[in-house]
Structure formats: C-alpha cells, structure tokens
Design a protein around this motif. Structure first.
Motif, PDB file in Angstrom:
ATOM      1  N   GLU A 255       0.845  -1.193   0.000  1.00 38.54           N
ATOM      2  CA  GLU A 255       0.000   0.000   0.000  1.00 38.54           C
ATOM      3  C   GLU A 255       0.879   1.241   0.000  1.00 38.54           C
ATOM      4  OE1 GLU A 255      -2.859   2.517  -0.303  1.00 38.54           O
ATOM      5  OE2 GLU A 255      -3.327   0.376  -0.274  1.00 38.54           O
ATOM      6  N   THR A 256       0.779   2.043  -1.059  1.00 40.32           N
ATOM      7  CA  THR A 256       1.535   3.299  -1.114  1.00 40.32           C
ATOM      8  C   THR A 256       0.621   4.500  -1.299  1.00 40.32           C
ATOM      9  OG1 THR A 256       1.891   3.116  -3.497  1.00 40.32           O
ATOM     10  CG2 THR A 256       3.614   2.199  -2.057  1.00 40.32           C
ATOM     11  N   GLY A 257      -0.668   4.238  -1.413  1.00 37.79           N
ATOM     12  CA  GLY A 257      -1.606   5.339  -1.590  1.00 37.79           C
ATOM     13  C   GLY A 257      -1.933   5.646  -3.031  1.00 37.79           C
ATOM     14  N   VAL A 258      -1.683   4.701  -3.939  1.00 36.45           N
ATOM     15  CA  VAL A 258      -2.019   4.911  -5.349  1.00 36.45           C
ATOM     16  C   VAL A 258      -3.525   5.170  -5.444  1.00 36.45           C
ATOM     17  CG1 VAL A 258      -2.166   3.818  -7.624  1.00 36.45           C
ATOM     18  CG2 VAL A 258      -0.143   3.442  -6.196  1.00 36.45           C
ATOM     19  N   PRO A 259      -3.931   6.281  -6.051  1.00 36.55           N
ATOM     20  CA  PRO A 259      -5.361   6.568  -6.195  1.00 36.55           C
ATOM     21  C   PRO A 259      -6.074   5.457  -6.978  1.00 36.55           C
ATOM     22  CG  PRO A 259      -4.059   8.526  -6.672  1.00 36.55           C
ATOM     23  CD  PRO A 259      -3.093   7.378  -6.562  1.00 36.55           C
TER      24      PRO A 259
ATOM     25  N   TRP B 259      -5.416 -12.544 -13.384  1.00 38.01           N
ATOM     26  CA  TRP B 259      -5.323 -13.481 -12.264  1.00 38.01           C
ATOM     27  C   TRP B 259      -5.894 -12.891 -10.985  1.00 38.01           C
ATOM     28  CZ3 TRP B 259      -1.587 -12.504 -15.858  1.00 38.01           C
ATOM     29  CH2 TRP B 259      -1.337 -13.542 -16.755  1.00 38.01           C
ATOM     30  N   GLY B 260      -6.497 -11.704 -11.072  1.00 40.84           N
ATOM     31  CA  GLY B 260      -7.129 -11.081  -9.923  1.00 40.84           C
ATOM     32  C   GLY B 260      -6.226 -10.182  -9.098  1.00 40.84           C
ATOM     33  N   GLY B 261      -4.988  -9.981  -9.525  1.00 42.48           N
ATOM     34  CA  GLY B 261      -4.060  -9.116  -8.803  1.00 42.48           C
ATOM     35  C   GLY B 261      -4.234  -7.658  -9.188  1.00 42.48           C
ATOM     36  N   GLU B 262      -3.905  -6.773  -8.267  1.00 47.56           N
ATOM     37  CA  GLU B 262      -3.976  -5.349  -8.560  1.00 47.56           C
ATOM     38  C   GLU B 262      -2.714  -4.897  -9.282  1.00 47.56           C
ATOM     39  OE1 GLU B 262      -4.752  -3.291  -4.855  1.00 47.56           O
ATOM     40  OE2 GLU B 262      -6.889  -3.279  -5.333  1.00 47.56           O
ATOM     41  N   VAL B 263      -2.917  -4.146 -10.353  1.00 52.96           N
ATOM     42  CA  VAL B 263      -1.820  -3.613 -11.166  1.00 52.96           C
ATOM     43  C   VAL B 263      -2.123  -2.154 -11.491  1.00 52.96           C
ATOM     44  CG1 VAL B 263      -1.202  -5.844 -12.207  1.00 52.96           C
ATOM     45  CG2 VAL B 263      -2.907  -4.403 -13.319  1.00 52.96           C
ATOM     46  N   MET B 264      -1.087  -1.448 -11.904  1.00 51.92           N
ATOM     47  CA  MET B 264      -1.304  -0.084 -12.380  1.00 51.92           C
ATOM     48  C   MET B 264      -2.054  -0.150 -13.701  1.00 51.92           C
ATOM     49  SD  MET B 264      -0.201   2.196 -10.274  1.00 51.92           S
ATOM     50  CE  MET B 264      -0.157   3.675 -11.285  1.00 51.92           C
ATOM     51  N   LEU B 265      -3.047   0.690 -13.826  1.00 48.36           N
ATOM     52  CA  LEU B 265      -3.841   0.781 -15.045  1.00 48.36           C
ATOM     53  C   LEU B 265      -2.971   1.293 -16.177  1.00 48.36           C
ATOM     54  CD1 LEU B 265      -6.653   0.798 -16.453  1.00 48.36           C
ATOM     55  CD2 LEU B 265      -6.855   3.182 -15.675  1.00 48.36           C
ATOM     56  N   ARG B 266      -3.076   0.633 -17.314  1.00 46.27           N
ATOM     57  CA  ARG B 266      -2.416   1.132 -18.522  1.00 46.27           C
ATOM     58  C   ARG B 266      -3.502   1.473 -19.530  1.00 46.27           C
ATOM     59  NH1 ARG B 266       2.353  -2.632 -20.281  1.00 46.27           N
ATOM     60  NH2 ARG B 266       0.937  -4.295 -19.732  1.00 46.27           N
TER      61      ARG B 266
ATOM     62  N   SER C 289       2.705  11.377 -12.508  1.00 45.93           N
ATOM     63  CA  SER C 289       1.809  12.367 -11.904  1.00 45.93           C
ATOM     64  C   SER C 289       1.468  12.028 -10.451  1.00 45.93           C
ATOM     65  CB  SER C 289       0.527  12.493 -12.724  1.00 45.93           C
ATOM     66  OG  SER C 289      -0.206  11.281 -12.668  1.00 45.93           O
ATOM     67  N   ILE C 290       1.845  10.826  -9.997  1.00 41.88           N
ATOM     68  CA  ILE C 290       1.587  10.420  -8.610  1.00 41.88           C
ATOM     69  C   ILE C 290       2.896   9.995  -7.936  1.00 41.88           C
ATOM     70  CG2 ILE C 290      -0.826   9.771  -9.011  1.00 41.88           C
ATOM     71  CD1 ILE C 290       0.240   6.799  -8.963  1.00 41.88           C
ATOM     72  N   TYR C 291       3.966  10.689  -8.256  1.00 41.34           N
ATOM     73  CA  TYR C 291       5.308  10.303  -7.814  1.00 41.34           C
ATOM     74  C   TYR C 291       5.386  10.004  -6.315  1.00 41.34           C
ATOM     75  CZ  TYR C 291      10.383  10.208  -7.605  1.00 41.34           C
ATOM     76  OH  TYR C 291      11.676   9.819  -7.416  1.00 41.34           O
ATOM     77  N   GLU C 292       4.769  10.817  -5.478  1.00 38.55           N
ATOM     78  CA  GLU C 292       4.826  10.599  -4.028  1.00 38.55           C
ATOM     79  C   GLU C 292       4.051   9.355  -3.596  1.00 38.55           C
ATOM     80  OE1 GLU C 292       6.836  12.187  -1.918  1.00 38.55           O
ATOM     81  OE2 GLU C 292       7.576  13.254  -3.678  1.00 38.55           O
ATOM     82  N   GLN C 293       3.078   8.907  -4.399  1.00 34.24           N
ATOM     83  CA  GLN C 293       2.291   7.714  -4.075  1.00 34.24           C
ATOM     84  C   GLN C 293       2.586   6.554  -5.009  1.00 34.24           C
ATOM     85  OE1 GLN C 293       0.125  10.574  -4.897  1.00 34.24           O
ATOM     86  NE2 GLN C 293      -0.211  11.311  -2.835  1.00 34.24           N
ATOM     87  N   ARG C 294       3.680   6.624  -5.751  1.00 31.67           N
ATOM     88  CA  ARG C 294       3.984   5.586  -6.741  1.00 31.67           C
ATOM     89  C   ARG C 294       4.177   4.225  -6.061  1.00 31.67           C
ATOM     90  NH1 ARG C 294       8.540   8.220  -5.497  1.00 31.67           N
ATOM     91  NH2 ARG C 294      10.559   7.155  -5.539  1.00 31.67           N
ATOM     92  N   PRO C 295       3.915   3.142  -6.783  1.00 34.19           N
ATOM     93  CA  PRO C 295       4.040   1.797  -6.235  1.00 34.19           C
ATOM     94  C   PRO C 295       5.482   1.456  -5.829  1.00 34.19           C
ATOM     95  CG  PRO C 295       2.784   1.770  -8.272  1.00 34.19           C
ATOM     96  CD  PRO C 295       3.374   3.139  -8.141  1.00 34.19           C
ATOM     97  N   LEU C 296       5.610   0.463  -4.960  1.00 32.31           N
ATOM     98  CA  LEU C 296       6.912   0.021  -4.483  1.00 32.31           C
ATOM     99  C   LEU C 296       7.824  -0.368  -5.641  1.00 32.31           C
ATOM    100  CD1 LEU C 296       8.809  -0.760  -2.140  1.00 32.31           C
ATOM    101  CD2 LEU C 296       7.763  -3.037  -2.217  1.00 32.31           C
ATOM    102  N   ILE C 297       7.304  -1.086  -6.620  1.00 37.20           N
ATOM    103  CA  ILE C 297       8.119  -1.514  -7.759  1.00 37.20           C
ATOM    104  C   ILE C 297       8.704  -0.301  -8.478  1.00 37.20           C
ATOM    105  CG2 ILE C 297       8.032  -2.615 -10.039  1.00 37.20           C
ATOM    106  CD1 ILE C 297       6.052  -4.640  -8.775  1.00 37.20           C
ATOM    107  N   CYS C 298       7.925   0.750  -8.624  1.00 35.06           N
ATOM    108  CA  CYS C 298       8.424   1.966  -9.273  1.00 35.06           C
ATOM    109  C   CYS C 298       9.490   2.636  -8.410  1.00 35.06           C
ATOM    110  CB  CYS C 298       7.279   2.937  -9.526  1.00 35.06           C
ATOM    111  SG  CYS C 298       6.018   2.295 -10.640  1.00 35.06           S
ATOM    112  N   ARG C 299       9.322   2.567  -7.094  1.00 31.70           N
ATOM    113  CA  ARG C 299      10.313   3.140  -6.178  1.00 31.70           C
ATOM    114  C   ARG C 299      11.640   2.380  -6.261  1.00 31.70           C
ATOM    115  NH1 ARG C 299       7.640   6.306  -2.031  1.00 31.70           N
ATOM    116  NH2 ARG C 299       5.427   6.271  -2.491  1.00 31.70           N
ATOM    117  N   GLU C 300      11.565   1.078  -6.467  1.00 31.74           N
ATOM    118  CA  GLU C 300      12.771   0.251  -6.509  1.00 31.74           C
ATOM    119  C   GLU C 300      13.445   0.238  -7.879  1.00 31.74           C
ATOM    120  OE1 GLU C 300      11.499  -3.517  -4.987  1.00 31.74           O
ATOM    121  OE2 GLU C 300      11.749  -2.845  -2.909  1.00 31.74           O
ATOM    122  N   PHE C 301      12.736   0.660  -8.912  1.00 34.02           N
ATOM    123  CA  PHE C 301      13.284   0.704 -10.267  1.00 34.02           C
ATOM    124  C   PHE C 301      14.099   1.984 -10.386  1.00 34.02           C
ATOM    125  CE2 PHE C 301      13.499   1.041 -14.800  1.00 34.02           C
ATOM    126  CZ  PHE C 301      13.385  -0.252 -15.272  1.00 34.02           C
ATOM    127  N   GLU C 302      15.363   1.903 -10.017  1.00 34.86           N
ATOM    128  CA  GLU C 302      16.200   3.091  -9.911  1.00 34.86           C
ATOM    129  C   GLU C 302      16.765   3.549 -11.247  1.00 34.86           C
ATOM    130  OE1 GLU C 302      19.164   2.851  -6.891  1.00 34.86           O
ATOM    131  OE2 GLU C 302      17.802   1.816  -5.527  1.00 34.86           O
TER     132      GLU C 302
END
Length: 109
Positions: free
Chosen positions: A41-45, A54-61, A78-91
């Motif tokens: 949970e990172t607060g993604v709107p 498969w029923g998993g939550e993903v970022m909408l494309r 546009s949601i940098y402060e609430q971006r998903p963990l995977i996006c945070r780790e993709f340096e």
C-alpha cells in the motif's frame, strides 16, 4: 551550402554507454510501459488501479500501453509521491533501467 547554413548534428550516446548519461530527464519513460503489480500500500489513487487476469492489482495502462499515471506532456509520473513500491525500486541508471532503455533503442535514434 555555406558553413553558416550547415546545421550541426549531435551524436547521442547509446543508452547504457555511460550510466552518468542516463537520467529520467533524457528518457522516453520506457519503464512506464512495464506491468506494475501493486504488492504494498503506497496510496495509489483508485482511478489508476486495474485488475489483471489473475485477480491481482496492477497499475492501469491506457490503450496506448503507457501507465495511466504518466503525464503525457512532461513524461513524468503524476503520482510520484504515491507511486508503487516496484516503481520506487526501479532506480534510474540501474541495470534494469539500462536494459529497458536498450530495448527501446529506436526512440533514441
């Protein structure tokens, strides 16, 4: 053609040639076309969340393949402060980043 009318050609370095040259500011946001699973949970709107096959939550494309949270004018999140963990780790300039840029090499020609 005279020298004053000659337009200089700038040769860009290929992606990954020098990690110092790799920056989000000179990228085509290629990471924003990857499948992003929401595993914490990172607060993604809610409007940016979809459900995969498969029923998993993903970022909408969107239909164009880009993440719905990507600002198309600036090519920045546009949601940098609430971006998903995977996006945070993709340096930036990480091996994964460089590999994605290399995979989209036609954008940099």
């Amino acid at each position: 053609m005279t020298d004053s009318a000659h337009i200089p050609v700038t040769q860009l370095q290929p992606p990954g040639a020098d990690s110092e040259a790799v920056a989000c500011s000179n990228c085509a946001a290629c990471c924003c076309q990857l499948e992003v699973m929401l595993i914490t949970e990172t607060g993604v709107p809610e409007r940016y969340i979809s459900t995969d096959d498969w029923g998993g939550e993903v970022m909408l494309r969107l239909d164009d393949g880009w993440c719905a949270a990507l600002d198309r004018d600036s090519m920045r999140c546009s949601i940098y402060e609430q971006r998903p963990l995977i996006c945070r780790e993709f340096e930036m300039a990480s091996p994964e980043c460089i590999e994605e840029r290399r995979g989209m090499a036609t954008i940099y020609r």
